[in-house]
Design an enzyme around this catalytic site. Structure first.
Site, mmCIF file in Angstrom:
data_model
loop_
_atom_site.group_PDB
_atom_site.id
_atom_site.type_symbol
_atom_site.label_atom_id
_atom_site.label_comp_id
_atom_site.label_asym_id
_atom_site.label_seq_id
_atom_site.Cartn_x
_atom_site.Cartn_y
_atom_site.Cartn_z
ATOM 1 N N CYS B 87 39.634 29.954 54.661
ATOM 2 C CA CYS B 87 40.532 31.118 54.635
ATOM 3 C C CYS B 87 41.649 30.954 55.503
ATOM 4 O O CYS B 87 42.509 30.190 55.353
ATOM 5 C CB CYS B 87 39.651 32.558 54.808
ATOM 6 S SG CYS B 87 40.448 34.007 54.423
ATOM 7 N N HIS B 204 34.625 31.934 50.960
ATOM 8 C CA HIS B 204 33.980 31.833 52.277
ATOM 9 C C HIS B 204 32.721 31.442 51.912
ATOM 10 O O HIS B 204 31.662 32.216 51.693
ATOM 11 C CB HIS B 204 33.630 33.352 52.940
ATOM 12 C CG HIS B 204 35.200 33.759 53.489
ATOM 13 N ND1 HIS B 204 35.408 33.296 54.681
ATOM 14 C CD2 HIS B 204 35.964 34.753 52.878
ATOM 15 C CE1 HIS B 204 36.557 33.973 55.011
ATOM 16 N NE2 HIS B 204 36.951 34.613 54.015
ATOM 17 N N GLU B 206 30.453 30.347 54.102
ATOM 18 C CA GLU B 206 29.431 30.753 55.119
ATOM 19 C C GLU B 206 28.812 32.125 54.853
ATOM 20 O O GLU B 206 28.077 32.559 55.556
ATOM 21 C CB GLU B 206 30.247 30.584 56.612
ATOM 22 C CG GLU B 206 31.071 31.623 56.739
ATOM 23 C CD GLU B 206 32.589 31.774 56.056
ATOM 24 O OE1 GLU B 206 32.677 31.128 55.281
ATOM 25 O OE2 GLU B 206 33.387 32.515 56.548
#
Lengths: 82, 237
Positions: B87, B204, B206
């Site tokens: 990002c 994302h 994560e």
């Protein structure tokens, strides 16, 4: 002292959805003759320099290194004394 | 393996990345403050996390690229070290010149926060080798300026060199224009540099690395790095 008026604009090849939204806003206000709107940035940079040439070179460097991104933007500036 | 998670003022996914590295895949991780001028220890991978470094002032990532630690990150990348930008991290990597192109305002002008489907276009990278080729994964996005743009010439090179790693797709892996919610060139969600050691992606991984979050497929971006390093690979080989 010098003052640079820096204009940073999106390259013609880059879509500007913000400009399109502003154009629609203008149209809904009745400005039906608006052909296109592009939104850019305006920066005022005050700086010390030996002479105008030195100031011009410094601002040129600033535009290249930080103020604009050459992948998506063009820049131009006007230089004033005082 | 030892990961560094760089923390800029305004980073907000640093804790998530640190957590995934440390708790989910069981590797070492350190937070590294952006003002640090050197790495105090040797790292195997550097993560530039998501967020709004320097408030996104001027352009996303434009000020972060001048943080002292970025000199070290650039040096590390040029030596073949693995760098993952997620990002805002992707935006910083393009501003720093480690990846080609730029990220601009989403075509709909809105900040988009939702799950997206990604097609793994290249699983022969250090960041994707635990995926299968053409695998479709569901990964959330959260960005206002994530439309990837580059000139025609660069796009052709990205395609020819298999540098496009993730593309927005349907759940069946079809990369229709409708899936391209932010207006990226060619549905691009993530790219890698030519050398194959620097990956930038807007979604994302994560945020979807544990089943408690409903989906743990994002984890494999991180496990791939470990698999690749264990395989003794270097310089994107």
């Amino acid at each position: 002292m010098y003052k640079a008026l820096v204009y940073v604009t999106l390259k013609p090849s880059i879509l500007d959805p913000q400009g399109t939204a502003v154009k629609k806003g203008l149209e809904s206000l009745g400005f039906s003759d608006v052909m296109d709107v592009r939104v850019g940035k305006y920066l005022e940079v005050s700086l010390e320099a030996e002479d105008k040439q030195d100031a011009r070179e410094q601002v040129e460097e600033m535009c290249k290194k930080l103020l604009s991104n050459p992948v998506i933007e063009d820049y131009r500036f006007e230089l004033m004394e005082g | 393996m030892k990961f560094a998670v760089i923390v800029f003022p305004g980073s907000n996914c640093d804790a998530d990345c640190y957590h995934v590295v440390k708790e989910v895949i069981g590797q070492d991780a350190d937070y590294v403050w952006h003002q640090d001028e050197t790495f105090k220890t040797q790292y195997d991978c550097i993560v530039l996390p998501g967020g709004f470094s320097y408030g996104d002032y001027l352009r996303t990532g434009s000020i972060a690229k001048f943080s002292p630690i970025m000199n070290e990150v650039i040096k590390f990348a040029n030596q073949g070290g693995l760098v993952l930008g997620i990002c805002n991290g992707f935006q910083i990597l393009t501003e720093a010149g480690l990846l080609p192109g730029a990220l601009v305002r989403n075509k709909g002008l809105k900040f988009v926060c939702k799950d997206t489907f990604l097609k793994v276009e290249n699983n022969e990278t250090p960041f994707t080798l635990d995926y299968t080729q053409d695998q479709v994964i569901q990964v959330p996005v959260a960005h206002g300026e994530g439309a990837y743009v580059c000139d025609e010439n660069t796009l052709e090179k990205l395609k020819a060199n298999k540098q496009i790693v993730f593309r927005y797709s349907t759940s069946a892996g079809e990369t229709f224009p409708e899936c391209n919610f932010n207006g990226s060139s060619d549905n691009i969600a993530g790219i890698i540099n030519k050398k194959g050691n620097v990956l930038g992606m807007m979604p994302h991984p994560e945020r979807c690395a544990e089943t408690i979050l409903g989906n743990d497929l994002g984890k494999h971006v991180f496990t791939s790095i470990v698999s690749w390093l264990k395989g003794g690979g270097r310089n994107g080989e």
